[in-house]
Structure formats: C-alpha cells, structure tokens
Design an enzyme around this catalytic site. Structure first.
Site, PDB file in Angstrom:
ATOM      1  CE1 TYR A 149      -3.644   2.583   0.657  1.00 23.86           C
ATOM      2  CE2 TYR A 149      -2.323   3.291   2.537  1.00 23.86           C
ATOM      3  CZ  TYR A 149      -3.383   3.494   1.671  1.00 23.86           C
ATOM      4  OH  TYR A 149      -4.175   4.613   1.806  1.00 23.86           O
ATOM      5  CG  ASP A 243       5.854   3.797   0.471  1.00 25.05           C
ATOM      6  OD1 ASP A 243       6.209   4.464   1.467  1.00 25.05           O
ATOM      7  OD2 ASP A 243       4.662   3.573   0.198  1.00 25.05           O
ATOM      8  CE  LYS A 271       2.528   4.621   7.976  1.00 24.92           C
ATOM      9  NZ  LYS A 271       1.140   4.659   8.338  1.00 24.92           N
TER      10      LYS A 271
HETATM   11  C1  LIG Z   1       4.114   2.276   3.163  1.00 23.05           C
HETATM   12  C2  LIG Z   1       3.076   3.347   3.151  1.00 23.05           C
HETATM   13  N1  LIG Z   1       3.070   4.252   2.171  1.00 23.05           N
HETATM   14  C3  LIG Z   1       2.175   5.259   2.121  1.00 23.05           C
HETATM   15  C4  LIG Z   1       1.203   5.386   3.086  1.00 23.05           C
HETATM   16  C5  LIG Z   1       0.229   6.511   3.018  1.00 23.05           C
HETATM   17  O1  LIG Z   1       0.494   7.411   4.034  1.00 23.05           O
HETATM   18  P1  LIG Z   1      -0.658   8.393   4.571  1.00 23.05           P
HETATM   19  O2  LIG Z   1      -1.671   7.530   5.246  1.00 23.05           O
HETATM   20  O3  LIG Z   1       0.075   9.325   5.494  1.00 23.05           O
HETATM   21  O4  LIG Z   1      -1.209   9.102   3.382  1.00 23.05           O
HETATM   22  C6  LIG Z   1       1.168   4.457   4.128  1.00 23.05           C
HETATM   23  C7  LIG Z   1       0.132   4.566   5.170  1.00 23.05           C
HETATM   24  O5  LIG Z   1      -0.086   3.709   5.953  1.00 23.05           O
HETATM   25  C8  LIG Z   1       2.125   3.431   4.167  1.00 23.05           C
HETATM   26  O6  LIG Z   1       2.139   2.517   5.149  1.00 23.05           O
END
Ligand SMILES: Cc1ncc(COP(=O)(O)O)c(C=O)c1O
Length: 432
Positions: A149, A243, A271
């Site tokens: 994700y 990511d 985060k």
């Molecule tokens: C690996 C990863 N990328 C992107 C995101 C998206 O981040 P946000 O919820 O701050 O938009 C998340 C959210 O859990 C994530 O775990």
C-alpha cells in the site's frame, strides 16, 4: 466486571453520531473495525505505551497511530516544545528555519537523499515521487507489488494492501481505467515475475516498493530480492522508489535502505518524520530533485507543507533517534514480544506465523510461511478478529485488521511486553 457493551458505552454513542456524519463513522476506513467486527473505540488520550478511550479504559497500544509514535505517546519534550512553538504562530506559508533543520536531519540520516521536499502525508509523498519518476523518464508505466500500500493516489490503488485488502475491495471505482492500465502488479518476493514484466514492457518508469512490506501484515524481502529489484530497474532505465513511509527511521535511522544496503533513486517518507503530526517527504539525489518546481518543470506544491508544528515534532523525534542504542533496544524488546506471542499461541494449540523485522511485526493465523500477498491472504481473518477482541478484553489494543503491521515503541518496557505476553496467553486460550 463491566461487560464489553458497558465498557464501550460512550464510544458506541459517539460512533452512532459519527455514522450519520462521516462515511462509516470514520476518517480512514480501517478504523471502523470492519476487519474484526464490533464498535470502534473512540480514543481520548494517550501516554507512553498506552491509549485511553472515552469510557475510561486504558490499553497497551501496538498501533502507535499506525507507526509514527516510535518514542511513545505524548512525549514530554515534544508536547512542551509544540506548545511553545504554537505560541509563535501555527502556519506561515513561507520558509522557516525548522523545515531547513528537519531537511538537514533527513539528509544526514537517509543514505540516498541529498535533497528533500516536505509534504503533508505519505500519500502525497508517493504520489509526488511517481510524478517525479514519470517526469524524468518520460515513461508512464509503474510497477507495484500486490499487497503493498502506497497511499490512495489513483495510480497506486491497484491490488493495494492495508484497508483495501481488509475490506476485500477490488480496485477502487473512480480510478480511470486509462490510468490504472499504467500500473502493473507482481507478487512480492517474485523476482522471475518481475523480470518477465520488464521483458514485456520496456517502457517502465519506476518500480515502487515497500522494502519491508507492512500493509499486508509484515513481510520481509527474501535475501537478495531487493538487490535484484535495484539491478533490474537500473538495467532497464527505470527508477527505483523505496516507499519508506513506514520503514523510514523505524528499522534503522537510515531506514530499510540502510538495513539492506540498497540505494534507491527516490525515497518516500512519512509517519515517524512527523512525530505524530501530519508530514510526508520525498527525496533523492540533487540531480533528480532539481527537476521539481521551482528549479525544474515537474510541479508539486502545498499550502501547509513545512508547517512549523509538524516540523518541530518531526525534528525532535529524529534528533532523539540519532541514539543508535534505541534501535538495539527496540530489537531486543520486539524479539522478546514476538517470541512470547509465538510461544503463547503454540501452548494454546493455535497455529500462527509471526513475521518481524525490527520493531514491526504481524502474527498471521496460518501454518505456512508468509512471503507475499498470496500467502498472507491465507491467514484466518475470523480467528484474527476473535484474537483481536480477546486481546482488547485483556487491555491490549492491536490493529483492527489482520493486514497491518504492529509497532513497538521505546516506551514499551520489558514490563509492558511481559504484560502483553500474559494477556496473549489468556487470549489464545480463550479462542482455542
Ligand atoms: C508504506 C506506506 N506508504 C504510504 C502510506 C500513506 O500514508 P498516509 O496515510 O500518510 O497518506 C502508508 C500509510 O499507511 C504506508 O504505510
């Protein structure tokens, strides 16, 4: 003793009101407990390793706001400094010193980042990262891994993990087919399938990957897999996007790229770098990043980007994480926890596989190794739901979905870990 219904009286009332006002009563889908059933708890406060709900119950928390709270909740230094900074103004929409300091901290820590752009969420970070990759390569196609994700941008909501997987949704309506067709997917840890994709599509702009997947539950890269992804992207003129929204500053100060010794082209963060306030960032070499406006033509902007409060919480968190012994401590306490959970499950005759990398972990209710989405999806979600509620009854708050990572923080002392293992022993017995 109070019944679960009595315990959740005020939460239930708030949920009833919220259901009339917000889709599913929540502002982010997994919070609605659809993955485990029941009524979501409304949280009133949090401190160290615990959260407390509006009905006065306190729980040991392993959600940690989905990852940011590596120092524990309501850290005194952060809370006090935020109050002082807020008194000087909460947003300027103009450059400020704190964003320079946070950028310096990130550049110092993350091996592949020489230049960084702050945004407001992980979604913005990945969305902007893929725009940069497409803009630089002049190609449209993107590869992502099933069950990973990367936020909810159009191009990335294809075979996504986290809430999309929890709700069993197919790819989201509203994503134009003409856009989704540019997103190719392949199973995590499957090098030959990735090689085939590159043979079929020589025009791939980027491969985006959670270097340690957290959004199908925790799944580690098999030895050599990330090296292969690095090699095949370079060989084909595609960019590699790590990511590290979840893994950044979580697995090591320099994230998964430090841990596995891989240098991606673009890194997305979120985060932890916001210390619990809304922040994201993306970065890479100066040469790549100078393609972003205003030095380059690839456009991306943000009203609240570099917000002084968010920068403050992030900066204080990252400064504390300069102390490498923190990661050694997290490794020890997380290992203690996961060994305890595995033992408790097998004593109760329940098959689990607990995957862990550093302070990220997931217990899957399956007997098979979990190495990708296909094997993660074999986990018994109903049993997870029963375990979740049994743990809640014992005062432990886990993610309300099987397909999420749990997080250990610095505030989870050995005493807290042992309390959690004792709670799990009871919970596993209850559901066996
Ligand atoms: C690996 C990863 N990328 C992107 C995101 C998206 O981040 P946000 O919820 O701050 O938009 C998340 C959210 O859990 C994530 O775990």
């Amino acid at each position: 003793m109070a019944t679960p219904e009595e315990r959740q009286n005020k939460s239930a009332q708030l949920y009833a009101r919220a259901l009339e006002l917000m889709p599913g009563g929540v502002n982010s889908p997994v919070r609605a407990f659809r993955g485990v059933g029941g009524t979501p708890l409304f949280i009133k406060s949090a401190s160290g390793p615990t959260i407390a709900d509006v009905d006065g119950q306190t729980y040991i928390d392993y959600v940690g706001s989905w990852g940011p709270m590596i120092l524990g909740h309501a850290d005194a230094e952060i809370v006090d400094t935020l109050a002082a900074v807020a008194a000087s103004g909460t947003s300027f929409g103009a450059p400020n010193e704190l964003e320079v300091e946070l950028a310096e901290e990130i550049v110092d820590a993350v091996p592949s980042i020489e230049m960084v752009r702050m945004v407001n969420s992980g979604t913005e970070a990945t969305m902007s990262g893929i725009r940069l990759a497409r803009g630089i390569t002049g190609r449209d196609k993107l590869v992502k891994f099933e069950g990973c994700y990367h936020g909810h941008a159009d191009s990335l909501l294809v075979k996504a993990g986290s809430g999309v997987a929890t709700l069993g949704l197919p790819d989201s309506p509203g994503v134009p087919a003409s856009l989704a067709q540019h997103t190719l997917t392949v199973n995590f840890n499957n090098a030959p399938a990735l090689e085939d994709l590159f043979k079929q599509h020589p025009d791939i702009a980027a491969v985006i990957i959670e270097p340690v997947a957290g959004n199908m539950g925790v799944v580690a890269p098999e030895p050599g897999f990330l090296n292969f992804v690095r090699e095949i992207t370079s060989r084909n003129g595609a960019l590699l996007i790590f990511d590290e929204v979840m893994t950044g500053f979580r697995l090591a100060r320099g994230g998964a790229q430090e841990l596995y010794g891989i240098t991606p082209d673009i890194t997305c963060l979120g985060k932890i770098i916001g210390g619990g306030l809304p922040v994201g960032a993306y970065g890479g070499s100066r040469k790549l990043m100078r393609n972003i406006a205003p030095t380059g033509p690839i456009y991306q902007a943000g009203t609240l980007s570099g917000n002084p409060l968010a920068m403050t919480a992030g900066l204080l968190t990252l400064r504390r994480l300069r102390d490498k012994s923190i990661y050694e401590r997290l490794e020890r306490s997380s290992a203690r926890l996961c060994e305890g959970l595995s033992r408790a499950a097998s004593e109760a005759g329940i098959q689990t596989v607990t995957n862990r990398v550093g302070s990220m972990w997931t217990s899957f209710f399956t007997g098979e190794p979990v190495t990708n989405w296909t094997s993660a999806n074999k986990s018994d979600r109903q049993l997870y739901g029963r375990f979740f509620h049994a743990m809640l009854g014992e005062g432990v708050y886990l993610a309300p979905s099987q397909f999420e990572a749990a997080f250990v923080s610095v505030a989870h002392t050995d005493l807290i870990i042992d309390e959690t293992i004792a709670a799990a022993r009871k919970a596993f017995r209850l559901i066996s």
